[in-house]
Design a protein around this motif. Structure first.
Motif, mmCIF file in Angstrom:
data_model
loop_
_atom_site.group_PDB
_atom_site.id
_atom_site.type_symbol
_atom_site.label_atom_id
_atom_site.label_comp_id
_atom_site.label_asym_id
_atom_site.label_seq_id
_atom_site.Cartn_x
_atom_site.Cartn_y
_atom_site.Cartn_z
ATOM 1 N N LEU A 150 0.814 -1.224 0.000
ATOM 2 C CA LEU A 150 0.000 0.000 0.000
ATOM 3 C C LEU A 150 0.845 1.269 0.000
ATOM 4 C CD1 LEU A 150 -2.526 -1.135 2.776
ATOM 5 C CD2 LEU A 150 -2.909 -1.138 0.301
ATOM 6 N N LEU A 151 2.137 1.130 0.205
ATOM 7 C CA LEU A 151 3.011 2.305 0.236
ATOM 8 C C LEU A 151 3.103 2.926 -1.166
ATOM 9 C CD1 LEU A 151 5.917 0.975 2.488
ATOM 10 C CD2 LEU A 151 4.300 2.798 3.076
ATOM 11 N N PRO A 152 3.341 4.230 -1.241
ATOM 12 C CA PRO A 152 3.516 4.848 -2.567
ATOM 13 C C PRO A 152 4.816 4.386 -3.217
ATOM 14 C CG PRO A 152 3.172 6.494 -0.837
ATOM 15 C CD PRO A 152 3.411 5.195 -0.149
ATOM 16 N N CYS A 168 1.520 10.865 3.488
ATOM 17 C CA CYS A 168 0.684 11.003 4.686
ATOM 18 C C CYS A 168 -0.627 10.242 4.515
ATOM 19 C CB CYS A 168 0.398 12.473 4.973
ATOM 20 S SG CYS A 168 1.885 13.343 5.476
ATOM 21 N N ILE A 169 -1.185 10.348 3.340
ATOM 22 C CA ILE A 169 -2.466 9.652 3.112
ATOM 23 C C ILE A 169 -2.260 8.135 3.167
ATOM 24 C CG2 ILE A 169 -4.241 9.192 1.366
ATOM 25 C CD1 ILE A 169 -3.951 12.250 0.663
ATOM 26 N N ALA A 170 -1.130 7.676 2.633
ATOM 27 C CA ALA A 170 -0.851 6.227 2.696
ATOM 28 C C ALA A 170 -0.842 5.744 4.146
ATOM 29 C CB ALA A 170 0.496 5.930 2.043
ATOM 30 N N PHE A 171 -0.321 6.587 5.019
ATOM 31 C CA PHE A 171 -0.198 6.154 6.420
ATOM 32 C C PHE A 171 -1.492 6.318 7.223
ATOM 33 C CE2 PHE A 171 4.255 6.112 5.361
ATOM 34 C CZ PHE A 171 4.705 5.015 6.059
ATOM 35 N N ASP A 174 -5.025 1.638 8.267
ATOM 36 C CA ASP A 174 -4.805 0.866 9.498
ATOM 37 C C ASP A 174 -3.920 -0.360 9.263
ATOM 38 O OD1 ASP A 174 -6.275 2.616 10.897
ATOM 39 O OD2 ASP A 174 -8.118 1.405 10.901
ATOM 40 N N GLU A 175 -4.043 -0.958 8.058
ATOM 41 C CA GLU A 175 -3.269 -2.177 7.792
ATOM 42 C C GLU A 175 -1.774 -1.937 7.998
ATOM 43 O OE1 GLU A 175 -5.689 -0.884 5.807
ATOM 44 O OE2 GLU A 175 -6.105 -2.302 4.185
ATOM 45 N N LEU A 176 -1.320 -0.744 7.555
ATOM 46 C CA LEU A 176 0.108 -0.443 7.692
ATOM 47 C C LEU A 176 0.518 -0.397 9.154
ATOM 48 C CD1 LEU A 176 0.879 2.256 4.975
ATOM 49 C CD2 LEU A 176 2.100 0.118 5.315
ATOM 50 N N TRP A 177 -0.324 0.234 9.976
ATOM 51 C CA TRP A 177 0.028 0.354 11.401
ATOM 52 C C TRP A 177 -0.001 -1.011 12.075
ATOM 53 C CZ3 TRP A 177 2.653 4.319 12.727
ATOM 54 C CH2 TRP A 177 2.556 5.475 11.945
#
Lengths: 418, 211
Positions: A150-152, A168-171, A174-177
């Protein structure tokens, strides 16, 4: 005791190093890669070592105490990549563990090979290997890495203020966290394993046993074949995508050169090259000279220029390659032969490379005591004279009856004299 | 069709597939074109045995055969290769504790190309399951594969269980893998050992060629 231990460490190290420099030490050095062999002997199952890595260290230390003829510890690193808890926290897929993914709870971990990179991915990979690795490869390797997709695109980091919004929007996802939380927990768990391994090394040194190597490097072709394109995929690429395959091997070489410089900076003196796909049946002479050897040869020479010794495992058979690989880095090479006969290897390569091995695993595991003794005697008579030879085994031992190893050990003691 | 056979043996994929299409378009039957492939594959097998070809060439020949089959199949209605009388039946498997399958897959592919009916039941398979499959499917040949030395005992276990079940005389047992040799063959109680994919084919032809 301390003096005695220091003396033992120096003697064992000097014995090994004299052979590396193609000299003849006081006796034939002995450095069998015993892998996880000690586990069963001291009541520990492989699956248990992944649950509690200190059990692996316990069995290995007991083993060392019982076999003082051993000059260099070889194989502990190959038993314990990380703990079962770390694997489970990450949902890691590239290694199968006994008792978790493999039904048998008393075998070592095994690699899961796939075409993680497709034949059509060469351009994308070569355009930005870091981005491809982060967003395309890692997500396939572990459940916890999935959200990295999902990261740019990392190309965009040089774009200016637009990057702010994109990242910022990528982060906000919730999946990333959740992934980062899994990384942190797995990291904490892995630090415990690293601590156990560090303590093991200290305790083994306190017993007077130096380690054989201080780090591992992968042959550039094997980076592609083991991990990216798979064995079969890479074989097809030799025919269909030869130029791109060579570019990918170039990238792998520069990456592995960086690993080597890092190891040297951290004080390493010997590095391990487990060579997988250059074996006799896997390519012809021209393919070997074109795809496998040049990059590996350059890494060997880089090692020699930094006074690092390469300990290369010639997995399976390399009989047809001996003339090609003999002179790569004179005085800085140890070739551990698996099925290539060490007598032949010594004859062909002995003027520039030290030969390690001599006991085929099949003989050690299922041969008779006479078979084992005869093999040691033959090798000591035909490969050891003149030095530049270290007695070892052809591969990493997974399990071995202790009685067989004892026959081997006693024969090395009896015949391994100069 | 010598040009086609030569192109296949040289592993010139594009040329071979073009010639395949062109011969079919010119009226050659699917059977005839398929036979040319069989001839070429036998030649490739011979080059492998002479150590002129290696595993990558076997893999590429399998790829070529697969691509060609897709082109030839429609022209073979009623006389497909699968209707041919098979040389023998071979069950292939990687034994318990070992998950490696490349050697097994290449061996299976080469046997299939040579006309063996192959059933592959996967990796890390327990002995009792293998023996049950031998009992049910009744293969002529059982190929036990394993890359690592840990495969020795599971292979032996399969042979012991076959003996106990009264099946040992009914199937030839072939073992193969990276750490297999005559010592291991004796230990396991197998009929033959293989360290390359053509041993299986040669053995199958020797044992069952006249069947």
């Amino acid at each position: 005791m301390a003096d005695n231990v220091q003396q033992l460490l120096q003697e064992r190290t000097a014995r090994f190093n004299t052979a590396v420099k193609l000299g003849q030490p006081d006796r034939v050095p002995f450095a069998p890669n015993v892998g996880g062999m000690p586990f069963n002997w001291f009541g520990v199952k492989y699956a248990e070592t992944f649950q509690d890595p200190s059990r692996a260290a316990y069995a290995w230390l007991e083993f060392l105490k019982a076999y003082p003829l051993i000059d260099a510890r070889a194989g502990f690193w190959a038993c314990l990549p990380f703990s079962a808890k770390t694997k489970q926290l990450l949902g890691y897929k590239l290694l199968n563990f006994p008792g978790i993914d493999i039904e048998d709870d008393n075998v070592g971990f095994q690699f899961v090979e796939e075409e993680y990179m497709k034949a059509t991915d060469y351009d994308a990979f070569l355009h930005n290997p870091g981005d491809f690795g982060l967003r395309k490869l890692l997500p396939q390797f572990a459940e916890a890495f999935k959200s990295l997709a999902l990261l740019p695109n990392l190309d965009g980091t040089a774009r200016g203020y637009g990057t702010v919004g994109e990242w910022c929007i990528a982060f906000t996802k919730d999946e990333l966290w959740k992934s980062f939380e899994a990384f942190r927990e797995a990291g904490k768990e892995h630090l415990k394993t690293v601590g156990i391994i560090r303590k093991f090394n200290e305790e083994a040194l306190a017993l007077g046993f130096p380690g054989m190597i201080q780090g591992t490097v992968t042959a550039p072709f094997d980076v592609v074949s083991d991990l990216l394109r798979g064995t079969v995929g890479t074989m097809k690429d030799m025919f269909r995508n030869g130029d791109k395959l060579l570019k990918l091997i170039d990238w792998a070489e520069s990456y592995q050169a960086g690993v080597l410089r890092g190891l040297k900076a951290n004080g390493a003196t010997r590095v391990f090259f487990p060579l997988h796909k250059g074996i006799d049946p896997f390519m012809n002479d021209a393919q070997f000279r074109k795809f496998y050897w040049p990059s590996l040869d350059r890494l060997h020479k880089l090692c020699a220029s930094m006074d690092l010794t390469c300990v290369d495992v010639l997995q399976h058979a390399w009989d047809s390659r001996l003339e090609i690989i003999a002179d790569t880095a004179p005085g800085h090479m140890v070739y551990n032969c698996e099925q290539t006969d060490v007598v032949k290897a010594k004859k062909v390569m002995g003027k520039s490379a030290c030969i390690l091995g001599g006991m085929p695993l099949s003989t050690l595991l299922v041969g008779s005591p006479d078979d084992i003794r005869d093999q040691v005697k033959r090798v000591m008579q035909e490969a050891a004279p003149g030095g530049g030879f270290i007695m070892g085994v052809g591969g990493s031992i997974i399990n071995c009856p202790r009685a067989n190893f004892d026959v081997f050990y006693e024969a090395v003691e009896q015949y391994g004299k100069y | 069709m010598k040009d086609l056979i030569d192109a296949i043996v040289a592993l010139n994929e594009d040329e071979a597939l073009e010639l395949t299409k062109s011969y079919l378009a010119k009226g050659k039957s699917g059977r005839e074109v398929f036979d040319a492939y069989q001839t070429a594959m036998a030649e490739i097998g011979a080059l492998f045995e002479k150590h002129e070809y290696f595993v990558p060439e076997l893999i590429m020949s399998g790829e070529l055969m697969q691509a060609a089959s897709d082109i030839i199949k429609p022209a073979m209605a009623g006389s497909s290769a699968s209707d041919e009388k098979k040389l023998c039946k071979a069950l292939v498997v990687t034994v318990q504790g070992d998950i490696h399958d490349i050697g097994k897959n290449i061996a299976a592919m080469m046997m299939e190309i040579a006309g063996v009916e192959v059933k592959d039941i996967g990796v890390d398979v327990p002995a009792d399951k293998i023996v049950a499959e031998v009992k049910a499917w009744q293969p002529d040949l059982l190929g036990l594969s394993g890359l690592l030395t840990l495969a020795y005992d599971p292979m032996k276990d399969v042979v012991d269980q076959l003996t106990k079940a009264g099946l040992r005389d009914k199937v030839k047992v072939l073992i193969g893998g990276g750490q297999i040799d005559e010592n291991v063959r004796k230990y396991v109680g197998a009929d033959v050992f293989a360290t390359d994919a053509m041993v299986n084919v040669t053995y199958a032809k020797e044992q069952f060629g006249g069947k």
